[in-house]
Motif scaffolding. Structure first.
Motif, PDB file in Angstrom:
ATOM      1  N   ASP A 103      85.685  26.385 -82.681  1.00 52.73           N
ATOM      2  CA  ASP A 103      86.397  25.396 -81.833  1.00 52.73           C
ATOM      3  C   ASP A 103      85.990  26.153 -80.222  1.00 52.73           C
ATOM      4  OD1 ASP A 103      87.016  23.931 -83.775  1.00 52.73           O
ATOM      5  OD2 ASP A 103      88.994  24.642 -83.842  1.00 52.73           O
ATOM      6  N   ARG A 191      79.996  20.146 -78.733  1.00 55.41           N
ATOM      7  CA  ARG A 191      81.283  21.134 -78.504  1.00 55.41           C
ATOM      8  C   ARG A 191      81.396  21.306 -77.099  1.00 55.41           C
ATOM      9  NH1 ARG A 191      83.549  23.712 -82.520  1.00 55.41           N
ATOM     10  NH2 ARG A 191      82.706  22.033 -83.997  1.00 55.41           N
ATOM     11  N   LEU A 194      83.008  18.236 -75.108  1.00 54.41           N
ATOM     12  CA  LEU A 194      84.266  18.039 -75.758  1.00 54.41           C
ATOM     13  C   LEU A 194      85.384  19.058 -75.174  1.00 54.41           C
ATOM     14  CD1 LEU A 194      84.391  17.505 -79.755  1.00 54.41           C
ATOM     15  CD2 LEU A 194      84.786  15.642 -78.022  1.00 54.41           C
ATOM     16  N   THR A 195      84.886  20.256 -74.939  1.00 57.12           N
ATOM     17  CA  THR A 195      85.390  21.272 -74.190  1.00 57.12           C
ATOM     18  C   THR A 195      85.765  20.807 -72.715  1.00 57.12           C
ATOM     19  OG1 THR A 195      84.792  22.782 -75.783  1.00 57.12           O
ATOM     20  CG2 THR A 195      85.738  23.723 -73.640  1.00 57.12           C
ATOM     21  N   ARG A 196      84.680  20.350 -72.051  1.00 54.46           N
ATOM     22  CA  ARG A 196      84.767  20.249 -70.821  1.00 54.46           C
ATOM     23  C   ARG A 196      85.495  18.852 -70.536  1.00 54.46           C
ATOM     24  NH1 ARG A 196      78.168  21.750 -70.172  1.00 54.46           N
ATOM     25  NH2 ARG A 196      78.554  23.987 -70.010  1.00 54.46           N
ATOM     26  N   GLU A 197      85.697  17.981 -71.695  1.00 56.83           N
ATOM     27  CA  GLU A 197      86.256  16.782 -71.265  1.00 56.83           C
ATOM     28  C   GLU A 197      87.689  16.927 -71.325  1.00 56.83           C
ATOM     29  OE1 GLU A 197      86.946  12.511 -73.787  1.00 56.83           O
ATOM     30  OE2 GLU A 197      85.220  13.582 -73.985  1.00 56.83           O
ATOM     31  N   ARG A 198      88.252  17.871 -72.295  1.00 64.32           N
ATOM     32  CA  ARG A 198      89.460  18.328 -72.279  1.00 64.32           C
ATOM     33  C   ARG A 198      89.833  19.114 -71.250  1.00 64.32           C
ATOM     34  NH1 ARG A 198      88.028  19.633 -78.048  1.00 64.32           N
ATOM     35  NH2 ARG A 198      88.143  21.761 -77.261  1.00 64.32           N
ATOM     36  N   THR A 199      89.234  19.892 -70.580  1.00 60.77           N
ATOM     37  CA  THR A 199      89.586  20.852 -69.464  1.00 60.77           C
ATOM     38  C   THR A 199      89.382  20.286 -68.123  1.00 60.77           C
ATOM     39  OG1 THR A 199      87.328  21.820 -69.615  1.00 60.77           O
ATOM     40  CG2 THR A 199      89.159  23.166 -70.611  1.00 60.77           C
ATOM     41  N   SER A 202      92.800  15.815 -64.458  1.00 60.17           N
ATOM     42  CA  SER A 202      93.280  14.511 -64.170  1.00 60.17           C
ATOM     43  C   SER A 202      92.738  13.724 -63.115  1.00 60.17           C
ATOM     44  CB  SER A 202      94.612  14.330 -64.825  1.00 60.17           C
ATOM     45  OG  SER A 202      94.567  14.943 -66.148  1.00 60.17           O
TER      46      SER A 202
END
Length: 212
Positions: A103, A191, A194-199, A202
């Motif tokens: 992950d 992956r 997804l990681t960059r999108e989460r971090t 905002s």
């Protein structure tokens, strides 16, 4: 102390190789868990079979040459069998210790002597790249199988790698082999996205009554 430490590392490595034979026979890969495994041993199968054949052939020749010296032959036979076990163990360790996409990290491995966990946050880019010649460069780690690597990782921060004898090295580029490089590169890029999108930060909230 250094000699003792080196000897301990050699013994531990050989035990991991022999343990790889048991794992291979039982179909139990090492360290995969919930991650996605990517093998790299397919390209070395013929070469390892060749090494094993040479060991068996040498043992047969020595049996003929030492037929009049049974005590010496027994010692040589034990050494030959142990060498053959190490050859099988090296291939078994390669099969049972694949690269693992987790992950939060990519675990890059080579048999029982290289295991580098690369955090996804440290990956700048990944590409499918076939390389058949590998010159030494400071900060580069090349893990060729069958004299070739198929995946290149560029890092935005150094990752620490420990050599076979325990020496620490900081690497910024890792080139390694995978049997299915396209699948590994695609999976890693997904992956990473997804990681960059989460971090990602905002967007700043817009106050009511003010134009956005």
């Amino acid at each position: 102390m250094n000699v003792t430490r080196t000897a301990g590392r050699l013994v531990a490595h050989e035990l991991r190789l022999l343990g790889g034979i048991v794992r291979w026979a039982a179909g139990r890969p090492h360290g995969v868990g919930a991650g996605r495994a990517f093998g790299y041993a397919r390209g070395q199968g013929a070469m390892m079979f060749g090494f094993g054949f040479v060991c068996v052939l040498e043992s047969a020749c020595m049996a003929v040459l030492l037929r009049d010296h049974p005590a010496v032959h027994r010692v040589v036979l034990v050494l030959d069998v142990y060498t053959l076990l190490l050859v099988v163990g090296l291939h078994a360790a390669s099969v049972t210790r694949p690269h693992v996409l987790e992950d939060a990290a990519l675990r890059v491995r080579r048999a029982a002597h290289v295991d580098v966990r690369v955090p996804l946050a440290a990956v700048a880019s990944v590409r499918r790249e076939l390389v058949t010649t590998h010159e030494r460069h400071a900060g580069w780690l090349d893990l060729a199988v069958g004299a070739q690597t198929t995946v290149t990782l560029e890092l935005n921060e150094p990752v620490r790698h420990f050599t076979f004898l325990g020496r620490a090295r900081d690497v910024r580029r890792i080139r390694f082999h995978a049997d299915e490089p396209d699948a590994l590169v695609r999976g890693l890029r997904e992956r990473l996205a997804l990681t960059r999108e989460r971090t990602a930060p905002s967007p700043s909230p817009v106050r009511p009554g003010r134009p956005g």
